[in-house]
Design a protein around this motif. Sequence first.
Motif, short mmCIF file in Angstrom:
data_model
loop_
_atom_site.label_atom_id
_atom_site.label_comp_id
_atom_site.label_asym_id
_atom_site.label_seq_id
_atom_site.Cartn_x
_atom_site.Cartn_y
_atom_site.Cartn_z
N GLY A 428 0.82 -1.21 0.00
CA GLY A 428 0.00 0.00 0.00
C GLY A 428 0.85 1.25 0.00
O GLY A 428 0.55 2.22 -0.72
N ASP A 429 1.93 1.26 0.78
CA ASP A 429 2.83 2.41 0.79
C ASP A 429 3.52 2.58 -0.55
O ASP A 429 3.72 3.71 -1.02
N LEU A 430 3.89 1.46 -1.20
CA LEU A 430 4.55 1.53 -2.50
C LEU A 430 3.61 2.13 -3.54
O LEU A 430 4.02 2.96 -4.37
N ARG A 431 2.35 1.71 -3.49
CA ARG A 431 1.37 2.28 -4.43
C ARG A 431 1.24 3.79 -4.23
O ARG A 431 1.17 4.56 -5.19
N ARG A 432 1.20 4.22 -2.97
CA ARG A 432 1.10 5.65 -2.69
C ARG A 432 2.35 6.41 -3.14
O ARG A 432 2.25 7.57 -3.57
N ALA A 433 3.49 5.75 -3.06
CA ALA A 433 4.72 6.41 -3.50
C ALA A 433 4.78 6.55 -5.02
O ALA A 433 5.44 7.47 -5.53
N ASP A 435 1.87 6.47 -7.25
CA ASP A 435 0.70 7.09 -7.86
C ASP A 435 0.67 8.58 -7.52
O ASP A 435 0.60 8.96 -6.35
N PRO A 436 0.73 9.46 -8.53
CA PRO A 436 0.73 10.91 -8.26
C PRO A 436 -0.50 11.38 -7.49
O PRO A 436 -0.44 12.36 -6.75
N ASP A 437 -1.63 10.68 -7.67
CA ASP A 437 -2.86 11.08 -6.99
C ASP A 437 -2.90 10.63 -5.54
O ASP A 437 -3.73 11.10 -4.77
N LEU A 438 -2.02 9.68 -5.17
CA LEU A 438 -2.03 9.14 -3.81
C LEU A 438 -0.77 9.47 -3.03
O LEU A 438 -0.64 9.06 -1.88
N VAL A 439 0.16 10.20 -3.66
CA VAL A 439 1.47 10.40 -3.07
C VAL A 439 1.36 10.95 -1.66
O VAL A 439 0.55 11.84 -1.37
N SER A 440 2.15 10.36 -0.76
CA SER A 440 2.10 10.72 0.65
C SER A 440 3.52 10.73 1.21
O SER A 440 4.31 9.83 0.90
N PRO A 441 3.86 11.72 2.04
CA PRO A 441 5.21 11.75 2.63
C PRO A 441 5.53 10.49 3.42
O PRO A 441 6.69 10.06 3.48
N ALA A 442 4.49 9.87 4.01
CA ALA A 442 4.71 8.67 4.82
C ALA A 442 5.17 7.49 3.97
O ALA A 442 5.75 6.54 4.48
N ALA A 443 4.89 7.52 2.66
CA ALA A 443 5.26 6.42 1.78
C ALA A 443 6.73 6.47 1.39
O ALA A 443 7.29 5.49 0.91
N GLY A 444 7.38 7.62 1.59
CA GLY A 444 8.79 7.73 1.24
C GLY A 444 8.99 8.12 -0.21
O GLY A 444 8.07 8.58 -0.89
N GLU A 445 10.21 7.91 -0.71
CA GLU A 445 10.60 8.40 -2.03
C GLU A 445 11.21 7.29 -2.86
O GLU A 445 12.07 6.53 -2.40
N ILE A 446 10.75 7.19 -4.12
CA ILE A 446 11.31 6.26 -5.09
C ILE A 446 12.39 7.00 -5.88
O ILE A 446 12.14 8.07 -6.45
N THR A 447 13.59 6.46 -5.93
CA THR A 447 14.67 7.07 -6.70
C THR A 447 15.40 6.00 -7.50
O THR A 447 15.23 4.80 -7.27
N MET A 448 16.24 6.46 -8.44
CA MET A 448 17.05 5.55 -9.25
C MET A 448 18.52 5.75 -8.92
O MET A 448 19.00 6.88 -8.81
N TYR A 449 19.22 4.63 -8.75
CA TYR A 449 20.66 4.63 -8.59
C TYR A 449 21.25 3.99 -9.85
O TYR A 449 20.59 3.20 -10.54
N TYR A 450 22.49 4.33 -10.14
CA TYR A 450 23.12 3.86 -11.38
C TYR A 450 24.50 3.29 -11.06
O TYR A 450 25.31 3.92 -10.37
N GLN A 451 24.76 2.06 -11.56
CA GLN A 451 26.07 1.43 -11.37
C GLN A 451 26.79 1.36 -12.71
O GLN A 451 26.26 0.82 -13.68
N PRO A 452 28.02 1.91 -12.78
CA PRO A 452 28.74 1.95 -14.06
C PRO A 452 29.07 0.55 -14.58
O PRO A 452 29.30 -0.40 -13.82
N LEU A 483 11.42 -5.38 -2.13
CA LEU A 483 10.56 -4.48 -2.90
C LEU A 483 9.97 -5.19 -4.11
O LEU A 483 8.77 -5.08 -4.39
N ILE A 484 10.82 -5.92 -4.84
CA ILE A 484 10.34 -6.62 -6.04
C ILE A 484 9.37 -7.73 -5.66
O ILE A 484 8.34 -7.94 -6.33
N LYS A 485 9.65 -8.46 -4.57
CA LYS A 485 8.73 -9.51 -4.13
C LYS A 485 7.37 -8.94 -3.79
O LYS A 485 6.33 -9.55 -4.06
#
Length: 688
Positions: A428-433, A435-452, A483-485
Amino acid sequence: MDAAVRRNSVPAERAAPFYTFVGAVITVAVVVSAASISRLPEQLPDLPTAFWLMAALAVLCDYRPFAPPGPRQSSAVFPSICFTFAILLAWGLGPAILVQAAAVVSSSIRLRHATWRAVFNVAQYALALGAAEAVLRGFGEAAFAQGTGPTWIDVVAASVAAAAWFVVKYGTVTIAVRLHAGGNWWRTFRHGLAFESVSIGALLLLAPILVGGPASQSVALIPLMLVPLFAVYRMSRLSAEQEHLARLDPLTGLANRKALLAEVHEQATLHCARAAAGAPDQHFALLLLDLDRFKHVNDALGHAVGDRLLIDVSDRLVRAVGPADVVARLGGDEFAILTPRLTDADGARALADRIVVALAEPVSLDGLPLDVAGSIGIALFPEHGDDFATLMRHADVAMYDAKHRRDTVVVYTPESDHNTPERLSLLGDLRRALDPDLVSPAAGEITMYYQPQIEIQTGAVVGVEALLRWRHAKRGMVDPEELIKVAEQSAVMRLLTRRVVDDVVEQLAKWQAAGVHLRAAVNVSIRDLHTLEIVDQIKERLARFEVAPEQLQLEITEGALMADPRRVLATISELAKLGVAIALDDFGTGYSSMQHLRRLPLTEVKVDRSFVLGMATDADDHAIVRTVIDLAGALGLRVVAEGVEDERTWRLLRGVGCHVAQGWFYARPMPAEELVDWLGRYRPLNPS
């Protein structure tokens, strides 16, 4: 309402209270009716023709009663009820009980009831008629008996007497069913209440009309009452048939989800009652069967053939199970089997094995043999759940576990369940993180990391792998595997992939504008590859941000290929036509690897880190890595080794001709802005 039981035999743990109740009802009925019955010899010679005609019709009509199907075989339409209640109003309790007893004997002969059951039914009717008689006396009602026109108070008295009749009769039936079969008191009481209150109520309230109209005017009019009685009969029958059909699957005639839910609830109640009575531990199992490749049959041969296949499968299932088992079709190609009274999981497995054998023989439709197979998940009561929803969910988890493991039968285990309460909360928290319509500070932040990713021979940075990171507001950094599971078993996975593709393509455009030209690899899941939706999304994003398709690469696993090879191949072929590179991730850990390398439009294979990490110390791992590199080179594919964590491994990979490497030896995954700084500081290793 016939005293109702499914069978004449009574389970041992409930025999004593049941027969005690039966004996009590018969005793009280004898006491209530004794005085009235004793006066019958004096009354019978003076009773008019109308009485004898009603008595004859009551006995004759009850010889073919209508009782709707179901566990409570209630006397929904016994026409004698109308006639005996009319006799009670006009001539008193004794004659009414006499006629009702004769009608019960008539119906019992027809229905082959045991003697004790017929006596018990007579006693129930006697008590009901006695209660109605008491109400009439309380009101001082005499208009129907005297043949005078009934007043409003007489009609009210007859109506209240009818209600008393129904309450006593329905109440004794409810208690008898509960003591005989066990279960929940309230469920037993309300089962059939609406149906019987309408049908029995109609019969009872026709009685005042009968005795106040035709019986008082002309005996010849009494048979005309058979017309409204037949209407009540038809109404009740149609109502029962509709209720019965509402619990059947229209295609196969099996039970549907509604019927299965009711049966599971009843079995759970019965097992709880047995446990409370000290009976030995017993279980029941819910088996969930999903046919393999059924969609292919529908797509290739049409839905008519698919329907015939489902009918054949349902027939085989019915023949494979026992007489006490319930087979249901839940929709599509999904079936469920409820098997009661097991001692352990072995009994459920034995049934599942019989089903597998029953489905092993190909189905011949229009001369075309069609293979039928399926995956079966098993959930046990009470170990895996004590209600329908929980058992269904756990059987579903086991069934998908069977598909994933390419097994046929799997019993539920908590270890394979990704839908624990904690994970559902995380989902549920992942969905809120996302979905722009459900975004909530409690859900945290999704970001991308990059490995060369580094070209081993030259040391040049040729690309990056985009790695998802989720910083939860309360849990901190969520493990990527967790997260993926959480996501891959739900529709949230598509939201996640959409977000990743959007972010990565946009980041490639930003790097391009800053003069940094890299290829970015993105992992996609099984769900993403089952439709062409991802192709349209990538095409649109590349065009919007003016990024060349060659700068994006999708990484797929062999597990994704094996889940549905035809649909996955169609999707990645379209991506390849678009110009997007395809890499086979975790190579060597899946199935049919050689076949995949030959058939798929690949540009790269990635050697799994489990082999790379051990190649410096394990000769077998070193041999595997070298073999993969040689094979890929022969097919013209680039090889990427992941998990490179030390210089020795890097030098070994360089020695066997590996093209590209990534791992902590070069750099850890990092945010996009840090990558640019890292590129400014990076210096290639000296290969000497």
